[in-house]
Design an enzyme around this catalytic site. Structure first.
Site, PDB file in Angstrom:
ATOM      1  N   CYS A   1     -12.930  -2.353  -0.031  1.00  0.00           N
ATOM      2  CA  CYS A   1     -12.934  -3.168  -1.243  1.00  0.00           C
ATOM      3  C   CYS A   1     -14.345  -3.297  -1.814  1.00  0.00           C
ATOM      4  O   CYS A   1     -14.847  -2.362  -2.434  1.00  0.00           O
ATOM      5  CB  CYS A   1     -12.299  -4.537  -0.967  1.00  0.00           C
ATOM      6  SG  CYS A   1     -11.826  -5.429  -2.471  1.00  0.00           S
TER       7      CYS A   1
ATOM      8  N   HIS B   1      -7.317  -3.164   1.193  1.00  0.00           N
ATOM      9  CA  HIS B   1      -7.678  -3.803   2.460  1.00  0.00           C
ATOM     10  C   HIS B   1      -6.800  -3.271   3.594  1.00  0.00           C
ATOM     11  O   HIS B   1      -5.741  -3.832   3.895  1.00  0.00           O
ATOM     12  CB  HIS B   1      -7.522  -5.325   2.363  1.00  0.00           C
ATOM     13  CG  HIS B   1      -8.602  -5.996   1.584  1.00  0.00           C
ATOM     14  ND1 HIS B   1      -9.740  -6.503   2.171  1.00  0.00           N
ATOM     15  CD2 HIS B   1      -8.726  -6.217   0.251  1.00  0.00           C
ATOM     16  CE1 HIS B   1     -10.517  -7.030   1.242  1.00  0.00           C
ATOM     17  NE2 HIS B   1      -9.926  -6.866   0.064  1.00  0.00           N
TER      18      HIS B   1
ATOM     19  N   GLU C   1      -7.330  -3.485   6.701  1.00  0.00           N
ATOM     20  CA  GLU C   1      -7.415  -4.321   7.902  1.00  0.00           C
ATOM     21  C   GLU C   1      -6.311  -5.367   7.975  1.00  0.00           C
ATOM     22  O   GLU C   1      -5.981  -5.870   9.063  1.00  0.00           O
ATOM     23  CB  GLU C   1      -8.787  -5.008   7.977  1.00  0.00           C
ATOM     24  CG  GLU C   1      -8.986  -6.247   7.119  1.00  0.00           C
ATOM     25  CD  GLU C   1      -9.196  -5.963   5.649  1.00  0.00           C
ATOM     26  OE1 GLU C   1      -9.305  -6.936   4.864  1.00  0.00           O
ATOM     27  OE2 GLU C   1      -9.243  -4.777   5.258  1.00  0.00           O
TER      28      GLU C   1
END
Length: 272
Positions: A131, A241, A243
């Site tokens: 990001c 994202h 994660e």
């Protein structure tokens, strides 16, 4: 002095932190989602890199710290990038501004990213930008950002923005598709021409730096992933994202696994 590591030791990566100012007290902070994903899906150990104040940017500790690591992760954050500071980390803030303004600016993070990216590129180590991290790579190499996607295109602003009416975890559900270049570094990782990704950002790449190759793009044409051209290893950034739902999302798992493998390979080269 180099600390000894066994052949079975994990690769160690540096993870950028952010600056938080509460009650006049400065703190470095980081969401644990990044660390969990890196531990479980990249298989690496993590060192949290502290943010940098202007008066400390000239101490030249970047190479000393980064030289002990095997990879760099540029994390996301709500704050916007100050391109001038990222290009000149020792820059002092204007007299009428604070370095840190929650959700608006984080110049200590900009300084950290400038030093960390410069060191990682000089050392030829793996980089994963997430990001804000993708945007930092673009600014570092001379690209530009749309200050506001909503001002660029109203529909784009809506497509890429946070969804405040949803619970936080659901804000990271897939928001739109991305097309993946069949000729880049991401395609052999994703093993697909298209993917569904989440989207929570106000800014985005306007002019892609000449040193970067477009790896993926959104339906509105916005660059969603880019890699460093001619890099000796995996040096890539993504706008989404990975994660957040790494335990269930296959593309996220493959991205972290590929980054971890690149870090292990880089670590092995340092032993010879």
């Amino acid at each position: 002095m180099t600390l000894p590591r066994s052949d079975k030791a994990r690769a160690v990566v540096g993870v950028t932190s952010n600056r938080l100012l509460v009650d006049g007290v400065h703190r470095d902070w980081l969401r644990r989602k990044y660390l969990k994903a890196l531990l479980h899906h990249a298989g690496v150990a993590c060192v949290i890199l502290p943010t940098i104040d202007a008066e400390d940017a000239r101490l030249e500790v970047g190479l000393a710290t980064m030289g002990a690591l095997d990879g760099l992760v540029l994390t996301g954050d709500e704050s916007n990038i100050d391109p001038f500071v990222l290009k000149a980390p020792a820059s002092l803030p204007p007299p009428d501004q604070q370095d840190v303004d929650g959700g608006i600016r984080d110049r200590p993070r900009d300084r950290l990213s400038a030093v960390a990216i410069g060191s990682a590129i000089a050392l030829g180590m793996p980089i994963l930008g997430i990001c804000r991290g993708l945007q930092e790579l673009n600014i570092y190499f001379g690209g530009t950002l749309h200050p506001s996607l909503a001002e660029w295109r109203l529909g784009s602003g809506q497509m890429h923005a946070e969804k405040p009416d949803r619970p936080r975890d659901r804000q990271y559900d897939a928001a739109h598709s991305v097309r993946i270049s069949p000729e880049g570094a991401l395609f052999p990782i994703a093993r697909a021409n298209e993917a569904q990704v989440n989207s929570l950002h106000n800014q985005g790449i306007e002019l892609l730096a000449a040193a970067l190759r477009r790896e993926a793009w959104a339906p509105d044409g916005l660059v969603e992933a880019a890699s460093v051209i001619g890099a000796p290893t995996l040096q890539i950034g993504v706008q989404w994202h990975p994660e957040w739902h790494a335990s269930t999302d296959l593309l996220s798992q493959r991205l972290f696994t590929a980054f971890g493998e690149a870090c292990v390979a880089y670590c092995q080269t340092k032993k010879h």
